[in-house]
Motif scaffolding. Sequence first.
Motif, PDB file in Angstrom:
ATOM      1  N   VAL A   1     -24.078  28.686 -22.420  1.00 23.61           N
ATOM      2  CA  VAL A   1     -23.389  28.395 -23.679  1.00 23.61           C
ATOM      3  C   VAL A   1     -21.914  28.737 -23.518  1.00 23.61           C
ATOM      4  CG1 VAL A   1     -23.197  29.025 -26.108  1.00 23.61           C
ATOM      5  CG2 VAL A   1     -25.444  28.713 -25.077  1.00 23.61           C
ATOM      6  N   GLY A   2     -21.611  29.826 -22.844  1.00 20.17           N
ATOM      7  CA  GLY A   2     -20.236  30.189 -22.514  1.00 20.17           C
ATOM      8  C   GLY A   2     -20.042  30.050 -21.014  1.00 20.17           C
ATOM      9  N   GLU A   3     -19.318  29.048 -20.595  1.00 18.40           N
ATOM     10  CA  GLU A   3     -19.136  28.752 -19.168  1.00 18.40           C
ATOM     11  C   GLU A   3     -17.640  28.850 -18.852  1.00 18.40           C
ATOM     12  OE1 GLU A   3     -20.230  28.596 -15.745  1.00 18.40           O
ATOM     13  OE2 GLU A   3     -21.902  27.972 -17.008  1.00 18.40           O
ATOM     14  N   TYR A   4     -17.320  29.150 -17.597  1.00 16.10           N
ATOM     15  CA  TYR A   4     -15.907  29.230 -17.239  1.00 16.10           C
ATOM     16  C   TYR A   4     -15.438  27.933 -16.599  1.00 16.10           C
ATOM     17  CZ  TYR A   4     -16.524  29.861 -12.186  1.00 16.10           C
ATOM     18  OH  TYR A   4     -16.803  29.665 -10.863  1.00 16.10           O
ATOM     19  N   PHE A   5     -14.123  27.706 -16.667  1.00 14.81           N
ATOM     20  CA  PHE A   5     -13.497  26.541 -16.052  1.00 14.81           C
ATOM     21  C   PHE A   5     -12.065  26.892 -15.699  1.00 14.81           C
ATOM     22  CE2 PHE A   5     -12.241  26.146 -20.460  1.00 14.81           C
ATOM     23  CZ  PHE A   5     -10.956  25.643 -20.407  1.00 14.81           C
ATOM     24  N   MET A   6     -11.418  26.023 -14.923  1.00 14.74           N
ATOM     25  CA  MET A   6     -10.018  26.196 -14.561  1.00 14.74           C
ATOM     26  C   MET A   6      -9.222  24.967 -15.010  1.00 14.74           C
ATOM     27  SD  MET A   6     -11.904  28.030 -12.322  1.00 14.74           S
ATOM     28  CE  MET A   6     -12.311  27.134 -10.872  1.00 14.74           C
ATOM     29  N   ASN A   7      -7.961  25.203 -15.387  1.00 13.90           N
ATOM     30  CA  ASN A   7      -7.085  24.078 -15.724  1.00 13.90           C
ATOM     31  C   ASN A   7      -6.533  23.480 -14.428  1.00 13.90           C
ATOM     32  OD1 ASN A   7      -5.612  26.588 -15.549  1.00 13.90           O
ATOM     33  ND2 ASN A   7      -3.820  25.582 -16.400  1.00 13.90           N
ATOM     34  N   VAL A   8      -6.434  22.150 -14.371  1.00 13.34           N
ATOM     35  CA  VAL A   8      -5.962  21.493 -13.148  1.00 13.34           C
ATOM     36  C   VAL A   8      -4.492  21.093 -13.230  1.00 13.34           C
ATOM     37  CG1 VAL A   8      -8.227  20.687 -12.406  1.00 13.34           C
ATOM     38  CG2 VAL A   8      -6.832  19.229 -13.872  1.00 13.34           C
ATOM     39  N   GLU A   9      -3.849  21.421 -14.354  1.00 15.52           N
ATOM     40  CA  GLU A   9      -2.411  21.190 -14.479  1.00 15.52           C
ATOM     41  C   GLU A   9      -1.830  22.250 -15.403  1.00 15.52           C
ATOM     42  OE1 GLU A   9      -2.037  17.200 -15.917  1.00 15.52           O
ATOM     43  OE2 GLU A   9      -2.547  17.742 -17.959  1.00 15.52           O
ATOM     44  N   ASP A  10      -0.523  22.443 -15.339  1.00 15.38           N
ATOM     45  CA  ASP A  10       0.138  23.395 -16.222  1.00 15.38           C
ATOM     46  C   ASP A  10      -0.053  22.962 -17.671  1.00 15.38           C
ATOM     47  OD1 ASP A  10       1.017  24.593 -13.894  1.00 15.38           O
ATOM     48  OD2 ASP A  10       3.089  23.921 -14.086  1.00 15.38           O
TER      49      ASP A  10
ATOM     50  N   ILE B   1       4.490  28.665 -20.340  1.00 16.63           N
ATOM     51  CA  ILE B   1       3.620  27.700 -19.673  1.00 16.63           C
ATOM     52  C   ILE B   1       2.535  28.461 -18.931  1.00 16.63           C
ATOM     53  CG2 ILE B   1       3.504  25.899 -17.888  1.00 16.63           C
ATOM     54  CD1 ILE B   1       5.087  25.011 -20.316  1.00 16.63           C
ATOM     55  N   VAL B   2       1.286  28.003 -19.089  1.00 16.65           N
ATOM     56  CA  VAL B   2       0.166  28.586 -18.342  1.00 16.65           C
ATOM     57  C   VAL B   2       0.014  27.772 -17.059  1.00 16.65           C
ATOM     58  CG1 VAL B   2      -2.288  29.163 -18.362  1.00 16.65           C
ATOM     59  CG2 VAL B   2      -0.967  29.277 -20.487  1.00 16.65           C
ATOM     60  N   PRO B   3       0.208  28.398 -15.895  1.00 20.60           N
ATOM     61  CA  PRO B   3       0.105  27.653 -14.630  1.00 20.60           C
ATOM     62  C   PRO B   3      -1.312  27.145 -14.368  1.00 20.60           C
ATOM     63  CG  PRO B   3       0.999  29.868 -14.285  1.00 20.60           C
ATOM     64  CD  PRO B   3       0.541  29.799 -15.685  1.00 20.60           C
ATOM     65  N   LYS B   4      -1.385  26.077 -13.603  1.00 20.52           N
ATOM     66  CA  LYS B   4      -2.691  25.523 -13.237  1.00 20.52           C
ATOM     67  C   LYS B   4      -3.513  26.544 -12.457  1.00 20.52           C
ATOM     68  CE  LYS B   4      -0.600  23.218  -9.313  1.00 20.52           C
ATOM     69  NZ  LYS B   4      -0.202  21.950  -8.748  1.00 20.52           N
ATOM     70  N   HIS B   5      -4.816  26.339 -12.466  1.00 16.51           N
ATOM     71  CA  HIS B   5      -5.816  27.134 -11.758  1.00 16.51           C
ATOM     72  C   HIS B   5      -6.089  28.490 -12.399  1.00 16.51           C
ATOM     73  CE1 HIS B   5      -4.725  24.558  -8.012  1.00 16.51           C
ATOM     74  NE2 HIS B   5      -5.443  23.889  -8.878  1.00 16.51           N
ATOM     75  N   ASN B   6      -5.744  28.642 -13.685  1.00 20.21           N
ATOM     76  CA  ASN B   6      -6.148  29.821 -14.434  1.00 20.21           C
ATOM     77  C   ASN B   6      -7.579  29.616 -14.913  1.00 20.21           C
ATOM     78  OD1 ASN B   6      -4.330  32.212 -15.334  1.00 20.21           O
ATOM     79  ND2 ASN B   6      -2.942  30.486 -15.011  1.00 20.21           N
ATOM     80  N   THR B   7      -8.267  30.709 -15.196  1.00 21.14           N
ATOM     81  CA  THR B   7      -9.662  30.644 -15.635  1.00 21.14           C
ATOM     82  C   THR B   7      -9.753  30.824 -17.141  1.00 21.14           C
ATOM     83  OG1 THR B   7     -10.362  31.544 -13.506  1.00 21.14           O
ATOM     84  CG2 THR B   7     -11.953  31.649 -15.298  1.00 21.14           C
ATOM     85  N   PHE B   8     -10.584  29.988 -17.779  1.00 21.94           N
ATOM     86  CA  PHE B   8     -10.789  30.005 -19.217  1.00 21.94           C
ATOM     87  C   PHE B   8     -12.289  29.925 -19.503  1.00 21.94           C
ATOM     88  CE2 PHE B   8      -6.767  27.997 -18.285  1.00 21.94           C
ATOM     89  CZ  PHE B   8      -5.891  28.627 -19.155  1.00 21.94           C
ATOM     90  N   THR B   9     -12.629  30.001 -20.795  1.00 21.32           N
ATOM     91  CA  THR B   9     -14.026  29.908 -21.214  1.00 21.32           C
ATOM     92  C   THR B   9     -14.216  28.688 -22.109  1.00 21.32           C
ATOM     93  OG1 THR B   9     -14.215  32.312 -21.178  1.00 21.32           O
ATOM     94  CG2 THR B   9     -15.908  31.127 -22.386  1.00 21.32           C
ATOM     95  N   LEU B  10     -15.318  27.991 -21.897  1.00 21.51           N
ATOM     96  CA  LEU B  10     -15.698  26.883 -22.769  1.00 21.51           C
ATOM     97  C   LEU B  10     -17.053  27.202 -23.377  1.00 21.51           C
ATOM     98  CD1 LEU B  10     -18.122  24.838 -21.530  1.00 21.51           C
ATOM     99  CD2 LEU B  10     -16.312  24.329 -19.937  1.00 21.51           C
TER     100      LEU B  10
END
Length: 130
Positions: free
Chosen positions: A13-22, A105-114
């Motif tokens: 239900v809570g999964e992590y992901f990374m952004n692929v761009e700033d 600006i949040v740089p790419k490849h940071n980890t977030f939760t979805l």
Amino acid sequence: MRETMVNSYELNVGEYFMNVEDIPETPEEIKAYIPKLMPNIEMGEEAKTDIKYITNPSIFVNSGECKVHGLKPVIDGQNFVTLKHYNNEYPNFRAKAEFRDGEYIVPKHNTFTLEVQHEDIHSMYFTGKE
């Protein structure tokens, strides 16, 4: 089928992901690389929409009268899905941001939760949860 997709990839239900761009510190949407959902796709250094996959029509074992028609020999792919936030939540990621050219600006490849709602991969939203 959607439930099977969630179960087969073991999405939480809570999964992590990374952004692929700033992204801005308070984004409206994020191009997200989700490792559990995309195990055979490389994250890469940027958002890519020109990935090519070769299809194999022989995987369908059908008789001549049930033949699969219209299958393209090459299909397009990408290394991200676009996630939005919940309508009533506006996550701010200043803690992950860098100050550049007068803005955060949040740089790419940071980890977030979805979050995945109702075991439906078409209902995924990024959150401000850590």
